[in-house]
Design a protein around this motif. Sequence first.
Motif, short mmCIF file in Angstrom:
data_model
loop_
_atom_site.label_atom_id
_atom_site.label_comp_id
_atom_site.label_asym_id
_atom_site.label_seq_id
_atom_site.Cartn_x
_atom_site.Cartn_y
_atom_site.Cartn_z
N MET A 154 0.83 -1.19 0.00
CA MET A 154 0.00 0.00 0.00
C MET A 154 0.87 1.25 0.00
O MET A 154 0.55 2.22 -0.66
CB MET A 154 -0.88 -0.07 1.26
CG MET A 154 -2.26 0.44 1.18
SD MET A 154 -3.10 0.14 -0.35
CE MET A 154 -4.40 1.24 -0.11
N GLU A 155 1.95 1.21 0.74
CA GLU A 155 2.88 2.35 0.82
C GLU A 155 3.49 2.66 -0.55
O GLU A 155 3.60 3.81 -0.96
CB GLU A 155 3.98 2.04 1.85
CG GLU A 155 4.83 3.24 2.21
CD GLU A 155 4.07 4.30 2.98
OE1 GLU A 155 4.41 5.48 2.81
OE2 GLU A 155 3.13 3.97 3.73
N ALA A 156 3.86 1.61 -1.27
CA ALA A 156 4.43 1.78 -2.61
C ALA A 156 3.40 2.38 -3.56
O ALA A 156 3.73 3.21 -4.41
CB ALA A 156 4.95 0.45 -3.14
N LEU A 157 2.16 1.98 -3.43
CA LEU A 157 1.10 2.52 -4.27
C LEU A 157 0.90 4.01 -4.02
O LEU A 157 0.79 4.80 -4.95
CB LEU A 157 -0.21 1.76 -4.02
CG LEU A 157 -1.42 2.22 -4.82
CD1 LEU A 157 -1.15 2.11 -6.31
CD2 LEU A 157 -2.65 1.42 -4.43
N ALA A 188 3.10 6.12 -2.83
CA ALA A 188 4.27 6.83 -3.33
C ALA A 188 4.20 6.98 -4.86
O ALA A 188 4.54 8.03 -5.42
CB ALA A 188 5.55 6.10 -2.93
N SER A 189 3.72 5.95 -5.53
CA SER A 189 3.59 5.99 -6.98
C SER A 189 2.55 7.03 -7.42
O SER A 189 2.76 7.79 -8.36
CB SER A 189 3.19 4.62 -7.49
OG SER A 189 2.93 4.66 -8.87
N VAL A 190 1.45 7.08 -6.69
CA VAL A 190 0.39 8.05 -7.00
C VAL A 190 0.89 9.47 -6.77
O VAL A 190 0.64 10.37 -7.57
CB VAL A 190 -0.88 7.76 -6.17
CG1 VAL A 190 -1.89 8.89 -6.29
CG2 VAL A 190 -1.49 6.44 -6.60
N GLU A 191 1.64 9.69 -5.71
CA GLU A 191 2.18 11.02 -5.43
C GLU A 191 3.17 11.45 -6.51
O GLU A 191 3.18 12.59 -6.93
CB GLU A 191 2.83 11.04 -4.05
CG GLU A 191 1.83 11.01 -2.91
CD GLU A 191 2.50 10.95 -1.55
OE1 GLU A 191 3.72 11.20 -1.46
OE2 GLU A 191 1.80 10.64 -0.57
N ARG A 192 4.01 10.53 -6.97
CA ARG A 192 4.97 10.86 -8.03
C ARG A 192 4.24 11.19 -9.32
O ARG A 192 4.63 12.09 -10.05
CB ARG A 192 5.93 9.69 -8.25
CG ARG A 192 7.06 9.63 -7.28
CD ARG A 192 8.14 8.68 -7.76
NE ARG A 192 7.63 7.34 -8.08
CZ ARG A 192 7.53 6.33 -7.23
NH1 ARG A 192 7.95 6.47 -5.99
NH2 ARG A 192 7.05 5.17 -7.63
N ALA A 193 3.19 10.47 -9.61
CA ALA A 193 2.44 10.70 -10.84
C ALA A 193 1.71 12.04 -10.78
O ALA A 193 1.55 12.70 -11.80
CB ALA A 193 1.44 9.57 -11.06
N ALA A 194 1.29 12.47 -9.62
CA ALA A 194 0.56 13.72 -9.48
C ALA A 194 1.49 14.92 -9.50
O ALA A 194 1.08 16.03 -9.83
CB ALA A 194 -0.24 13.72 -8.19
N SER A 195 2.74 14.73 -9.20
CA SER A 195 3.70 15.82 -9.14
C SER A 195 4.13 16.22 -10.55
O SER A 195 4.58 15.37 -11.32
CB SER A 195 4.93 15.40 -8.32
OG SER A 195 5.93 16.38 -8.42
N PRO A 196 4.01 17.52 -10.93
CA PRO A 196 4.41 17.93 -12.27
C PRO A 196 5.92 17.82 -12.50
O PRO A 196 6.36 17.59 -13.61
CB PRO A 196 3.95 19.38 -12.37
CG PRO A 196 3.72 19.83 -10.98
CD PRO A 196 3.46 18.60 -10.16
N LYS A 197 6.72 17.96 -11.46
CA LYS A 197 8.16 17.85 -11.62
C LYS A 197 8.60 16.41 -11.82
O LYS A 197 9.58 16.14 -12.48
CB LYS A 197 8.88 18.45 -10.41
CG LYS A 197 8.77 19.95 -10.34
CD LYS A 197 9.57 20.49 -9.19
CE LYS A 197 9.44 22.00 -9.14
NZ LYS A 197 10.21 22.55 -8.04
#
Length: 82
Positions: A1-4, A6-15
């Motif tokens: 769940m933690e990896a998921l 983190a993946s969602v946060e990276r995808a949402a970040s424009p940078k």
Amino acid sequence: MEALRASVERAASPKATGGKATASGKTTAAKKLAARKRIRSTPKQDLNGLSKADLYKKATAAHLPGRSNMTRDDLVKALSRT
């Protein structure tokens, strides 16, 4: 769940995307360019109130072929199509 998460946060970040294509298939640069084009083309001015000389200047800037032989009405029609 933690990896998921983190993946969602990276995808949402424009940078984090680094200019890669988004879900819609366009890059962020392409979206900005499309937005600028829409902004520029939005203001339409009334060509009927312009003189033939002003219309000819606009036709020259738009590189309309055959503009030297056009009447004022022809210039209005040709410029309204561009």
